[in-house]
Scaffold this motif. Structure first.
Motif, mmCIF file in Angstrom:
data_model
loop_
_atom_site.group_PDB
_atom_site.id
_atom_site.type_symbol
_atom_site.label_atom_id
_atom_site.label_comp_id
_atom_site.label_asym_id
_atom_site.label_seq_id
_atom_site.Cartn_x
_atom_site.Cartn_y
_atom_site.Cartn_z
ATOM 1 N N GLU A 1 -38.470 20.391 6.199
ATOM 2 C CA GLU A 1 -37.520 19.267 5.843
ATOM 3 C C GLU A 1 -36.056 19.424 6.274
ATOM 4 N N VAL A 2 -35.553 20.690 6.272
ATOM 5 C CA VAL A 2 -34.330 21.115 6.440
ATOM 6 C C VAL A 2 -34.161 20.803 7.841
ATOM 7 N N ARG A 3 -34.895 21.329 8.804
ATOM 8 C CA ARG A 3 -34.799 21.315 10.128
ATOM 9 C C ARG A 3 -34.890 19.595 10.735
ATOM 10 N N LYS A 4 -35.745 19.155 9.993
ATOM 11 C CA LYS A 4 -35.922 17.652 10.234
ATOM 12 C C LYS A 4 -34.510 16.896 10.308
ATOM 13 N N LYS A 5 -34.086 17.158 8.816
ATOM 14 C CA LYS A 5 -32.640 16.437 8.557
ATOM 15 C C LYS A 5 -31.540 16.700 9.637
ATOM 16 N N LEU A 6 -31.451 17.979 9.764
ATOM 17 C CA LEU A 6 -30.524 18.394 10.654
ATOM 18 C C LEU A 6 -30.721 18.058 12.118
ATOM 19 N N GLU A 7 -31.757 17.839 12.711
ATOM 20 C CA GLU A 7 -32.134 17.435 13.811
ATOM 21 C C GLU A 7 -31.780 16.063 14.342
ATOM 22 N N GLY A 8 -31.694 15.095 13.018
ATOM 23 C CA GLY A 8 -31.510 13.632 12.943
ATOM 24 C C GLY A 8 -29.925 13.727 13.152
ATOM 25 N N ARG A 9 -29.059 14.677 12.600
ATOM 26 C CA ARG A 9 -27.725 14.555 12.646
ATOM 27 C C ARG A 9 -26.832 15.386 13.888
ATOM 28 N N GLN A 10 -27.643 15.850 14.576
ATOM 29 C CA GLN A 10 -27.107 17.009 15.626
ATOM 30 C C GLN A 10 -26.189 16.188 16.638
ATOM 31 N N ASN A 11 -26.454 15.083 17.225
ATOM 32 C CA ASN A 11 -25.644 14.111 17.831
ATOM 33 C C ASN A 11 -24.175 14.300 17.424
ATOM 34 N N GLN A 12 -24.405 13.607 15.857
ATOM 35 C CA GLN A 12 -22.911 13.433 15.459
ATOM 36 C C GLN A 12 -22.142 14.930 15.229
ATOM 37 N N GLU B 1 -17.846 19.868 17.678
ATOM 38 C CA GLU B 1 -18.157 21.247 17.811
ATOM 39 C C GLU B 1 -16.791 22.073 17.943
ATOM 40 N N ASP B 2 -15.664 21.602 17.991
ATOM 41 C CA ASP B 2 -14.453 22.349 18.039
ATOM 42 C C ASP B 2 -14.127 22.786 16.654
ATOM 43 N N ILE B 3 -14.536 22.229 15.429
ATOM 44 C CA ILE B 3 -14.292 22.827 14.242
ATOM 45 C C ILE B 3 -15.871 23.323 13.708
ATOM 46 N N LEU B 4 -16.711 22.874 14.159
ATOM 47 C CA LEU B 4 -18.226 23.178 13.553
ATOM 48 C C LEU B 4 -18.367 24.424 13.241
ATOM 49 N N SER C 1 -30.318 29.022 2.667
ATOM 50 C CA SER C 1 -30.583 29.943 3.467
ATOM 51 C C SER C 1 -31.224 29.711 4.802
ATOM 52 N N ALA C 2 -32.202 28.910 4.719
ATOM 53 C CA ALA C 2 -32.849 28.046 5.882
ATOM 54 C C ALA C 2 -31.684 27.225 6.572
ATOM 55 N N TYR C 3 -31.172 26.443 5.874
ATOM 56 C CA TYR C 3 -30.136 25.411 6.442
ATOM 57 C C TYR C 3 -29.044 26.247 7.288
ATOM 58 N N LEU C 4 -28.388 27.372 6.544
ATOM 59 C CA LEU C 4 -27.273 27.902 7.315
ATOM 60 C C LEU C 4 -27.812 28.790 8.471
ATOM 61 N N THR C 5 -29.025 28.931 8.579
ATOM 62 C CA THR C 5 -29.519 29.873 9.705
ATOM 63 C C THR C 5 -29.665 28.840 10.831
ATOM 64 N N GLU C 6 -30.196 27.689 10.547
ATOM 65 C CA GLU C 6 -30.284 26.675 11.437
ATOM 66 C C GLU C 6 -28.902 26.124 12.271
ATOM 67 N N LEU C 7 -28.049 26.041 11.376
ATOM 68 C CA LEU C 7 -26.625 25.608 11.723
ATOM 69 C C LEU C 7 -26.002 26.768 12.519
ATOM 70 N N LYS C 8 -26.287 28.014 12.163
ATOM 71 C CA LYS C 8 -25.824 29.125 12.992
ATOM 72 C C LYS C 8 -26.497 29.074 14.427
ATOM 73 N N TYR C 9 -27.703 29.072 14.465
ATOM 74 C CA TYR C 9 -28.155 28.931 15.903
ATOM 75 C C TYR C 9 -27.793 27.786 16.822
ATOM 76 N N PHE C 10 -27.653 26.530 15.855
ATOM 77 C CA PHE C 10 -27.080 25.264 16.341
ATOM 78 C C PHE C 10 -25.622 25.341 17.197
ATOM 79 N N THR C 11 -24.748 26.028 16.359
ATOM 80 C CA THR C 11 -23.350 26.422 16.917
ATOM 81 C C THR C 11 -23.593 27.299 18.305
#
Length: 714
Positions: A596-607, A612-615, A694-704
């Motif tokens: 569910e964490v990955r699903k919610k993050l995928e829906g906001r990735q474009n935003q 990305e300069d401060i992400l 833990s799952a959310y921040l890991t996904e954000l780390k890989y996204f950045t």
């Protein structure tokens, strides 16, 4: 007796297999996914400890051989079963009572007892990891406890004469074992082992009373496999196993229970004792080899209802076969279950083993000419049932019942002193053999239910069907049988005579499943063939036949059905004995949270891509806060105190997207519906927060990181 084992460190009992290229070295586990320690590994470790005791002069070479036997022809004094986790039977029962297959995949269950470790090789000169040297190894978690059943072999005279001395030596050898499995010199496999001499409850082997015996009896026996069983191929290939239990093995079990003198007296009686082969059994219905004359169209599948229409070649004409491409059905066994011809098959498996070098300073098998070797063994899987019949007169039956009644723990087949061959053997019913009313026919169908050994008039082994015809004519009392449409196969048999210490001759026989028509100008009584065996060595299960009258209205079509899966009532999953289902539910709960964490993050990735300069800075700040705070509310307070406005706004937006309580409520509702739960799975807030973020921040780390790499490439 039992050997109790506690893991003081992680353990890898290498199975010799890999899993999906993700695990290079896997542990041994059963079909449910529950890990166990193979008995051959345990016995090898105990043997090494005893060998060290001998080398140190604590025990003599003679005492060592009394317990562990001698390679080749002296069996060890005790038998050892696989070591299973405490509460194994209850855990298996809980898993079987649950019908949600997605929850019960073997890998899901295995993950509750194990985890993955990685290792690499380092170049000693450079101190850098070698290229392509990263390996993954699955290990069983430390702290788990296992138990293995251990039994003295009752026929061993040394144990009978000196039970205390032998028992004490074995107890010392067991206690000296401190490491098992692979990488035992690198931190794995540290164990605490002890021998518990508490007597185990003996199984009941006889369910029939002598009062029910007649002058001639057909005793039904059933064998339930509690561990894999090796029925070696007569061709001598240990990577193959027969898919049935020969009558000779059952006869050998009876002979061992009686003793040599009593068994010789049994064989000396006028009536010959006959023990049929034991074939796969379902719902108390014994399967028999399917007719070779049942054939199918090429690439023909089963229908959606599990039915398949075969062609009975004994009845088919050229007209029926026009424009059809027919191939053998390759059906192993057939049984009448619920008034349907049901296809049965035997499940087999291959296990991998090794023998360490004679020089024990070499810590692993090398496969070189130093006494070490790698090998594999094929066996019939545990959990299956087999049955057959014993034909005996009243006196013989009484002696057999007395002998079987006194059996202790029963083991059969090859390798039965460790890991293989633990069975429940039961004589459960008896039928009186009486003359039947005559049933005159002119045509009949003969099916061989076991291999048939034939000798011609010159005393030579043969597979000539004309010799078999003479046996049939003798039984029916006619001399003019005509054989038509024979569908035959030829098998090889052999074996090993333990008493003689020599191999039996290997030769060809008419194979089971062979079938043909017999006809006579004069009528003959078909009931004369009931309970009849033909040929030689019938006492060992050879020569079993079935003779059916040819139908008055013959049909070319034969319907067979697949075995239906067992349907179980699903209990509430949270009402279980061992807690394994609750653990699996919690694991599924965690998996769905992460999804569910990955699903919610995928829906906001474009935003977030537009920021990305401060992400990267915002994610780094959240990761630092996560290390220090124990709740979602405390994280919110820390985010509110961020001075940089842009970073503050972005961090607030990031944590507003993932609220642990809201995600948990969504998943709880889903799982309550999906798994019929009485009450939802609830975690403490701190645990929920740690898992979700833990799952959310890991996904954000890989996204950045992906955004950074993309920017560098541009």
């Amino acid at each position: 007796m039992k050997i109790k084992i506690e893991l003081l460190s992680d353990l890898c009992t290498c199975s010799g297999e890999t899993y999906n290229s993700m695990v290079d070295m896997d542990v041994v586990y059963d079909e449910n996914g529950i890990p166990y320690i193979p008995a051959k590994r345990l016995k090898g470790c105990v043997r090494e400890s005893a060998l060290e005791m001998q080398e140190l002069g604590i025990i003599t070479a003679e005492e060592y051989e009394k317990i562990f036997g001698r390679e080749g022809n002296v069996r060890s004094a005790f038998s050892l079963s696989n070591a299973y986790i405490l509460g194994f039977d209850e855990a298996v029962e809980d898993l079987k009572n649950c019908t949600y297959k997605d929850l019960l995949s073997p890998q899901n269950v295995l993950n509750q007892y194990t985890y993955i470790r990685t290792q690499t090789a380092v170049n000693l000169k450079t101190g850098v990891a070698e290229d392509s040297s990263l390996r993954t190894i699955r290990v069983v978690k430390k702290g788990l406890k296992f138990e293995a059943e251990c039994n003295w072999n009752e026929e061993n005279q040394e144990v009978v004469k000196h039970p205390k001395e032998i028992s004490e030596i074995l107890k010392q050898a067991v206690s000296l074992v401190k490491h098992i499995g692979v990488s035992r010199t690198r931190g794995l496999g540290l164990v605490e082992m002890e021998l518990d001499e508490e007597e185990q409850k003996q199984a009941e082997h006889v369910l029939i009373k002598k009062e029910k015996l007649a002058e001639h009896n057909k005793i039904h026996y059933q064998i339930d496999l509690k561990s894999p069983l090796i029925c070696k191929s007569p061709k001598g290939n240990q990577a193959q196993t027969q898919d049935y239990i020969t009558g000779s093995k059952v006869l050998g079990l009876i002979a061992g229970a009686m003793g040599k003198e009593e068994y010789q007296n049994l064989l000396a009686m006028d009536d010959e004792i006959i023990v049929s082969n034991a074939y796969i059994t379902e719902k108390k219905e014994r399967g028999v080899p399917a007719r070779l004359s049942w054939q199918k169209e090429k690439d023909q599948p089963y229908e959606t209802n599990g039915r398949m229409k075969l062609t009975e070649m004994l009845e088919a004409s050229k007209k029926d076969m026009k424009d059809k491409q027919i191939t053998p059905s390759k059906i192993a066994y057939i049984a009448n279950i619920d008034k349907k011809k049901t296809v049965l098959s035997v499940e087999t498996e291959i296990s991998y083993h090794h023998q360490r070098p004679r020089d024990k300073s070499i810590g692993r098998a090398t496969g070189k000419e130093d006494g070490s070797s790698f090998y594999q063994l094929a066996s019939i899987c545990s959990g299956q049932s087999f049955s057959g019949y014993i034909y005996a007169n009243r006196e013989q039956a009484e002696k057999i019942i007395d002998a079987v009644f006194g059996l202790g723990k029963v083991r059969m087949g090859y390798g039965r002193s460790s890991e293989f061959g633990v069975v429940d053997f039961v004589l459960d019913s008896v039928t009186a053999i009486k003359p039947s009313k005559q049933r005159k026919v002119k045509e009949a169908i003969v099916t061989l239910l076991s291999d048939v050994i034939l000798y011609n008039e010159n005393g030579m082994l043969t597979t000539d069907i004309k010799v078999l015809k003479k046996y049939l004519e003798e039984i029916a009392g006619v001399d003019n049988f005509k054989i038509e449409k024979p569908y035959l196969q030829f098998d090889t048999i052999g074996g090993f005579n333990v008493t003689w210490g020599a191999r039996k001759p290997i030769f060809n026989v008419l194979g089971k499943g062979s079938t043909f028509l017999i006809s006579s100008e004069k009528e003959f009584d078909i009931n004369l063939f009931s309970n009849q065996f033909v040929g030689e060595r019938v006492s060992e299960g050879y020569g079993e036949i079935k003779v059916d009258a040819k139908p008055k209205k013959p049909s070319v079509s034969v319907e067979v059905y697949k075995k239906k899966p067992k349907i179980q009532m699903t209990k509430n999953l949270q009402n279980e004995k061992t807690g394994i289902i609750n653990i699996l539910l919690e694991s599924e709960f965690e998996r769905r949270l992460q999804k569910e964490v990955r699903k919610k993050l995928e829906g906001r990735q474009n935003q977030y891509r537009r920021k990305e300069d401060i992400l990267n800075a915002a994610v780094s700040k959240l990761r630092m806060i996560f290390k220090n705070e124990l709740s979602y509310e405390a994280m919110k307070e820390q985010v509110d105190g961020i001075e940089n406005d842009a970073k503050n706004t972005l961090c607030k937006d990031l944590i507003k997207l993932i609220v642990p309580d809201e995600i948990a409520r969504t998943i709880q509702t889903e799982m309550k519906k999906d798994y019929n739960l009485k009450y939802p799975i609830e975690w403490e807030k701190e645990r929920l927060y740690r898992v979700v973020y833990s799952a959310y921040l890991t996904e954000l780390k890989y996204f950045t990181k992906i955004l950074q790499k993309k920017g560098e490439n541009e």
